[in-house]
Design an enzyme around this catalytic site. Structure first.
Site, PDB file in Angstrom:
ATOM      1  N   GLY A 615       0.850  -1.182   0.000  1.00  0.00           N
ATOM      2  CA  GLY A 615       0.000   0.000   0.000  1.00  0.00           C
ATOM      3  C   GLY A 615       0.878   1.222   0.000  1.00  0.00           C
ATOM      4  O   GLY A 615       2.106   1.109   0.073  1.00  0.00           O
ATOM      5  N   GLU A 616       0.257   2.368  -0.078  1.00  0.00           N
ATOM      6  CA  GLU A 616       0.999   3.627  -0.123  1.00  0.00           C
ATOM      7  C   GLU A 616       1.792   3.855   1.166  1.00  0.00           C
ATOM      8  O   GLU A 616       2.869   4.409   1.153  1.00  0.00           O
ATOM      9  CB  GLU A 616      -0.010   4.755  -0.403  1.00  0.00           C
ATOM     10  CG  GLU A 616       0.242   6.072   0.270  1.00  0.00           C
ATOM     11  CD  GLU A 616       1.144   6.957  -0.553  1.00  0.00           C
ATOM     12  OE1 GLU A 616       1.739   6.463  -1.515  1.00  0.00           O
ATOM     13  OE2 GLU A 616       1.289   8.140  -0.219  1.00  0.00           O
ATOM     14  N   GLU A 619       3.160  -2.139   4.083  1.00  0.00           N
ATOM     15  CA  GLU A 619       2.715  -3.414   3.533  1.00  0.00           C
ATOM     16  C   GLU A 619       1.252  -3.680   3.845  1.00  0.00           C
ATOM     17  O   GLU A 619       0.729  -3.224   4.863  1.00  0.00           O
ATOM     18  CB  GLU A 619       3.551  -4.528   4.144  1.00  0.00           C
ATOM     19  CG  GLU A 619       4.946  -4.565   3.551  1.00  0.00           C
ATOM     20  CD  GLU A 619       5.923  -5.324   4.414  1.00  0.00           C
ATOM     21  OE1 GLU A 619       5.647  -5.518   5.616  1.00  0.00           O
ATOM     22  OE2 GLU A 619       6.972  -5.708   3.869  1.00  0.00           O
ATOM     23  N   LYS A 638      -3.612  -3.466   6.954  1.00  0.00           N
ATOM     24  CA  LYS A 638      -2.761  -2.455   6.318  1.00  0.00           C
ATOM     25  C   LYS A 638      -1.868  -1.871   7.400  1.00  0.00           C
ATOM     26  O   LYS A 638      -2.374  -1.470   8.455  1.00  0.00           O
ATOM     27  CB  LYS A 638      -3.615  -1.340   5.712  1.00  0.00           C
ATOM     28  CG  LYS A 638      -4.358  -1.769   4.483  1.00  0.00           C
ATOM     29  CD  LYS A 638      -4.959  -0.559   3.818  1.00  0.00           C
ATOM     30  CE  LYS A 638      -5.565  -0.932   2.493  1.00  0.00           C
ATOM     31  NZ  LYS A 638      -6.038   0.232   1.764  1.00  0.00           N
ATOM     32  N   ASP A 731     -12.705   8.189  -7.028  1.00  0.00           N
ATOM     33  CA  ASP A 731     -11.728   7.314  -7.679  1.00  0.00           C
ATOM     34  C   ASP A 731     -12.309   5.922  -7.865  1.00  0.00           C
ATOM     35  O   ASP A 731     -11.646   4.924  -7.628  1.00  0.00           O
ATOM     36  CB  ASP A 731     -10.437   7.269  -6.849  1.00  0.00           C
ATOM     37  CG  ASP A 731      -9.251   6.758  -7.656  1.00  0.00           C
ATOM     38  OD1 ASP A 731      -9.372   6.649  -8.894  1.00  0.00           O
ATOM     39  OD2 ASP A 731      -8.210   6.451  -7.046  1.00  0.00           O
TER      40      ASP A 731
HETATM   41  P1  AMP Z   1      -4.441  -0.521  -1.175  1.00  0.00           P
HETATM   42  O1  AMP Z   1      -3.385   0.182  -0.407  1.00  0.00           O
HETATM   43  O2  AMP Z   1      -5.779  -0.430  -0.566  1.00  0.00           O
HETATM   44  O3  AMP Z   1      -4.456  -0.118  -2.643  1.00  0.00           O
HETATM   45  O4  AMP Z   1      -4.060  -2.069  -1.131  1.00  0.00           O
HETATM   46  C1  AMP Z   1      -2.961  -2.619  -1.824  1.00  0.00           C
HETATM   47  C2  AMP Z   1      -3.264  -4.046  -2.278  1.00  0.00           C
HETATM   48  O5  AMP Z   1      -3.512  -4.879  -1.134  1.00  0.00           O
HETATM   49  C3  AMP Z   1      -4.569  -4.144  -3.106  1.00  0.00           C
HETATM   50  O6  AMP Z   1      -4.335  -3.964  -4.464  1.00  0.00           O
HETATM   51  C4  AMP Z   1      -5.044  -5.554  -2.816  1.00  0.00           C
HETATM   52  O7  AMP Z   1      -4.432  -6.479  -3.693  1.00  0.00           O
HETATM   53  C5  AMP Z   1      -4.561  -5.814  -1.407  1.00  0.00           C
HETATM   54  N1  AMP Z   1      -5.656  -5.566  -0.459  1.00  0.00           N
HETATM   55  C6  AMP Z   1      -6.032  -4.404   0.099  1.00  0.00           C
HETATM   56  N2  AMP Z   1      -7.073  -4.585   0.922  1.00  0.00           N
HETATM   57  C7  AMP Z   1      -7.370  -5.888   0.888  1.00  0.00           C
HETATM   58  C8  AMP Z   1      -8.362  -6.694   1.520  1.00  0.00           C
HETATM   59  N3  AMP Z   1      -9.256  -6.169   2.341  1.00  0.00           N
HETATM   60  N4  AMP Z   1      -8.375  -8.003   1.252  1.00  0.00           N
HETATM   61  C9  AMP Z   1      -7.481  -8.546   0.396  1.00  0.00           C
HETATM   62  N5  AMP Z   1      -6.539  -7.843  -0.232  1.00  0.00           N
HETATM   63  C10 AMP Z   1      -6.471  -6.534   0.016  1.00  0.00           C
END
Ligand code: AMP
Length: 967
Positions: A615-616, A619, A638, A731
């Site tokens: 994520g931004e 991890e 997250k 978005d």
């Molecule tokens: P994000 O920072 O929300 O864009 O999350 C990064 C990546 O983590 C996403 O593209 C998903 O592949 C994975 N991800 C985020 N949230 C979830 C979740 N609740 N369940 C499963 N995978 C997740």
């Protein structure tokens, strides 16, 4: 006797690099050198070849043996010289031409020198002389008749040095030759002063050795300066030549080079730096009336910002912003305007807002002070809009919007601004900050609270919402009270309940306050009371959500039982479903926002298992959450990476503050946050299949249309819920939808503007700010008008992404081309196998006028209808009418199947086509999907791409020839 012999001697041309120490020819009076013995060398006057009188020395004692005749020059002071050149010109008589001199006659003489610091006596002490050389004639003469002037003049040059004393003598020893010394020249060499590269190099005496170079530093001419790290130098050679110039001087600011000097720039011109070569004319709106200026002054009313270089035009403050409009929502005012007519000649225009609260008279205005919030900021606004929050209800305000640029603060002219006066209306009450449990029993809990800090009106009632904490599907109940206390009855014994309260005024409901958890007492025995009662309030009301299962789609229904007293009408009741979203940024203390909306979890309840993404902020992991008394559930976690800044922590938790306000089966559910330990974590329900776009690409072509529409229905339901809450996503895209193991799609990726900043699809647009162009409605791109209607546009794009299994919207067109094409009315065509009804819905979502787009509520309705009548979703292959995208190749321009395959980047299948006899475009246009598959093209994505292009080709041929192609 030989005087006349010398007249033919040629005078040597004066060499400009030489400094003459002695030149016998230049002296007209007697030389008076010392001759020893006095019978030897004899000074004789003569004429040179130009008939100029010269002084010569001659000797010719050829008849007698053992001659030793010395001639010594006067003392020669050497000055700076180190290497001395001695040039002799003489004639010498050939002994053979003299009869009777055999044995005594010689044809050479010797040259000596003696170094001394001062003149010494007239005696010649031979032993003190150092021999330079024996000098022989290159040519001697034979004719005795001097009148015929056939004597040959010899020139010999000898070099002596390095010399160390102040001066020296030269001596000539004759041992019996017949010589006339026509001239003796003694000199040294110098590099004469010159100007090179605007540096002056002084006269420089050459070095002592033939091979040595003397390094000389130059001095810049006036109004010039040394170039940085490049000071001027030259080298003076032994030959008196300047060699190897290094470095240079350049004319100072205000001066330019003319020849070997620097001259001042003329009036109306300037040169700002020595580095510039030329003087330049003063830029627009500036002038100077002096010579030699390094800059020009701005005309009255024009300025130069501190950071402006002298070469730029002088500029002035912008004019006032135009078309200021406002929108008022309770105590929040949003202002929009358009840019000033005159930007003052600069492109750094920003805006600042001046807020004044006024009494009823205009002169009673005072600055608003620090309690008012400005979004995105009060000053330095790049975009022409601002939202002003936290104003007082029922108050008069004046807002001034001023356009400023880099020279606004330098200007003393009057400020130009646009202004509006606005009266705020009523506002909902602020939160009840604390809920206190007064009395806890087996089946009831008595609560009390304080009136909120800002009631913003008369509070007519409070609403208490509560639910069983451990219940899987949260069912809320509500009770109302007119006073600041209430007893909630009808509870189960030994059960944990969560209570929240909000106040109600004529302006509507405030937001729910913090959660209070209370566990009812154990029941010793007895029966449950069924009546619901509120202390101090005659209104009795019970509401709750229940779950229904319809065609496999889960939906929560809201059910109420009413016991209405006669004076309360049904329309007076506000339902819990009208809950509105609260922007966490409006909280002064962001930590409060997080804890307002998100449950703080104990880190020990969380087990991190593996990293699933990045994520931004850190991890994204998968793991399990085990809350006391509950079975463990899979979760996504997250994390906030270590070393975060306070702002990063705030932005990270902002997503939780937003997500925590939502509670819908198609919106990712927040389990809670860990803010009191490290790492800081956001715990979300686990979505096994990850993000929708990647999921679809992985399963290209594998779902039925009904399954795809089911996914779309879920997303629309989630969006309907969010828009009902007043939340604008901004978005919405398949990449921001998560999919669980049951193929349920849930909207995710919440945040404020930062969400978009993080999105790699988001690019800066000319209106400022980052925007995911392909997904964004025109008005949001053009003037950042983000609304639920712009979310509907994005939803249409998501529909297209879903129906094309994750194809990139507008393929590889550039963002600029996408914007242009949309502006010209182009819309994405139906994806392959897309039911026309669905494409029509997409087109509706992409209506230019946002009022013409369907609402999410209607979208859900339409999709439900389609799901109920699957026949409407049947599409015979190729019946979707579509227009080619603007950059689709025009098939008329292709000459061959190969051309066409190359244009759609499928040239790898060229052989497959030719080998099976598809050699003309006409034959290709008749191909079906089965035909394409029979060529051995196994990748579903490629089959689709080719089929899609074939269909477009068919449509174009139809258009071109007016005839259908039979399939
Ligand atoms: P994000 O920072 O929300 O864009 O999350 C990064 C990546 O983590 C996403 O593209 C998903 O592949 C994975 N991800 C985020 N949230 C979830 C979740 N609740 N369940 C499963 N995978 C997740």
């Amino acid at each position: 006797m030989h005087g006349c012999c010398l007249l033919g001697a040629a005078a040597a041309a004066q060499n400009s690099r030489e400094v003459i120490l002695l030149d016998s020819k230049a002296q007209q009076t007697e030389l008076e050198w010392i001759s020893s013995p006095s019978t030897g060398w004899e000074e004789i006057s003569g004429l040179d070849e130009n008939y100029t009188p010269i002084r010569t020395y001659q000797v010719c004692q050829v008849m007698e043996s053992n001659q030793n005749n010395w001639l010594r020059t006067n003392w020669i002071e050497k000055g700076d010289a180190q290497r001395i050149f001695v040039e002799l010109k003489f004639t010498l008589r050939d002994c053979n031409s003299l009869p009777g001199v055999v044995g005594t006659c010689k044809e050479t003489f010797n040259l000596y020198y003696q170094e001394t610091d001062a003149e010494v006596g007239r005696n010649i002490r031979e032993s003190q002389y150092v021999k330079i050389d024996t000098i022989a004639a290159d040519e001697s003469f034979t004719q005795g008749d001097l009148g015929e002037r056939k004597m040959k003049l010899n020139t010999e040059l000898r070099i002596i040095g390095p010399l160390s004393r102040r001066g020296f003598y030269l001596a000539f020893q004759d041992v019996g030759a017949c010589i006339a010394l026509v001239s003796v020249k003694v000199y040294y060499k110098k590099c004469w002063s010159i100007i090179e590269n605007l540096a002056t190099f002084p006269d420089t005496v050459t070095g002592s050795e033939f091979s040595s170079l003397v390094e000389v530093e130059g001095t810049c001419v006036s109004d010039a300066e040394e170039e940085a790290d490049n000071s001027p130098k030259m080298h003076c050679s032994a030959e008196g030549e300047w060699l190897v110039p290094i470095g240079k001087c350049i004319c100072k600011a205000g001066f330019h080079q003319k020849g070997d000097a620097c001259e001042p720039c003329g009036r109306g011109f300037y040169k700002s730096s020595s580095q510039d070569l030329q003087c330049s004319r003063c830029p627009a709106h500036s002038y100077n009336d002096r010579e030699g200026s390094w800059r020009c002054d701005c005309e009255d009313g024009y300025y130069r910002a501190l950071s402006d270089p002298p070469a730029v035009t002088c500029t002035r403050p912008p004019s006032a912003p135009q078309n200021l409009v406002y929108n008022i929502n309770q105590t929040t005012v949003s202002l929009e305007w358009s840019s000033p007519a005159d930007n003052g000649g600069r492109n750094d225009v920003t805006y600042r807002i001046m807020c004044r609260r006024c009494g009823w008279e205009p002169e009673e205005c005072l600055p608003c002070g620090g309690n008012v919030g400005y979004l995105p900021a009060q000053s330095g606004l790049v975009d022409a809009y601002v939202t002003i929050t936290d104003l007082l209800a029922h108050a008069n305000y004046t807002f001034e919007v001023e356009a400023v640029n880099g020279v606004s603060d330098l200007s003393r002219t009057q400020r130009l601004f646009a202004s509006v006066s606005i009266a705020t209306s009523q506002a909902a009450p602020s939160q009840v900050s604390e809920l206190i449990k007064e009395k806890v029993q087996q089946r009831s809990v008595q609560l009390s609270w304080q009136e909120p800090e800002q009631p913003n009106g008369v509070i007519t009632e409070y609403e208490i919402k509560y639910y069983e904490k451990d219940q899987k599907d949260r069912i809320y109940s509500t009770v109302k009270s007119k006073s600041t206390s209430a007893t909630v009855n009808n509870l189960k014994p030994s059960t944990a309940y969560v209570f929240q309260i909000r106040a109600f005024t004529a302006a509507g409901y405030g937001t729910f306050g913090p959660r209070l958890e209370v566990t009812t007492k154990e029941e010793p025995s007895g029966t449950a009371s069924t009546a619901l009662q509120l202390t101090g309030c005659p209104v009795v009301l019970h509401c709750g959500y229940s779950k229904a299962d319809q065609e496999g789609d889960e939906e929560l229904y809201f059910q109420c039982e009413f016991h209405l007293p006669s004076r309360l009408r049904f329309s007076d009741i506000k339902f819990p479903g009208t809950k509105t979203y609260i922007d966490p940024e409006t909280y002064e203390d962001p930590n409060r926002a997080v804890h307002q909306f998100a449950k703080e979890l104990d880190a020990s309840c969380i087990k991190i298992e593996r990293v699933i993404g990045a994520g931004e902020f850190g991890e994204v992991c998968s793991g399990r959450l085990k809350l006391p008394g509950k079975r463990d559930v899979p979760v996504a976690i997250k994390t906030l990476k270590v070393g975060y800044t306070e702002k990063q922590r705030r932005d990270f938790l902002c997503e939780a503050s937003i997500m925590g306000q939502f509670d819908h089966p198609n919106v990712v559910h927040l389990e809670g946050v860990v803010t009191r330990g490290k790492p800081v974590m956001i715990v979300i329900e686990y979505m096994e299949n990850g993000s929708l776009d990647a999921f679809l690409r992985k399963h290209d072509g594998q779902f039925t249309v009904i399954q795809l529409v089911g996914m779309l229905r879920g997303i629309a339901a989630g969006m309907r819920y969010l828009s009902d809450m007043g939340y604008v996503h901004r978005d919405l895209a398949a990449r921001n939808i998560l999919v669980n193991s049951n193929l349920v799609c849930k909207v995710s990726d919440f945040g404020l503007s930062r969400v978009i900043d993080d999105d790699p699809e988001a690019v800066y647009t000319t209106t400022g700010g980052k925007i995911p162009v392909r997904w964004t409605a025109t008005e949001a791109i053009q003037y950042r008008k983000f609304t639920s209607s712009s979310d509907v546009w994005s939803y249409g794009i998501v529909m297209w992404e879903v129906m094309s299994y994750g194809e990139r919207p507008y393929w590889d067109m550039s963002n600029q081309d996408v914007i242009k094409a949309i502006e010209e009315g182009y819309r994405l065509p139906a994806p392959m196998d897309c039911p026309p009804g669905l494409h029509q819905l997409m087109l509706d979502c992409w209506q230019k006028d946002r009022a013409d787009r369907p609402k999410f509520d209607q979208i859900v309705g339409i999709l439900d209808k389609m799901i109920r009548n699957p026949n409407t979703l049947k599409t015979p292959l190729g019946t979707c009418t579509r227009l080619p995208p603007p950059n689709t190749p025009d098939f008329a321009t292709f000459r061959s199947v190969g051309d066409w395959l190359e244009a759609i980047k499928m040239e790898r299948y060229n052989d497959n086509f030719t080998a099976t006899g598809y050699s003309s475009l006409e034959s290709v246009a008749r191909m079906t999907i089965e035909d394409v598959m029979s060529l051995g093209i196994t990748l579903v994505g490629h089959q689709k791409k080719i089929m899609s292009s074939i269909q477009t080709m068919r449509a174009q041929m139809l258009h071109l020839h007016g005839t259908g192609v039979q399939v």
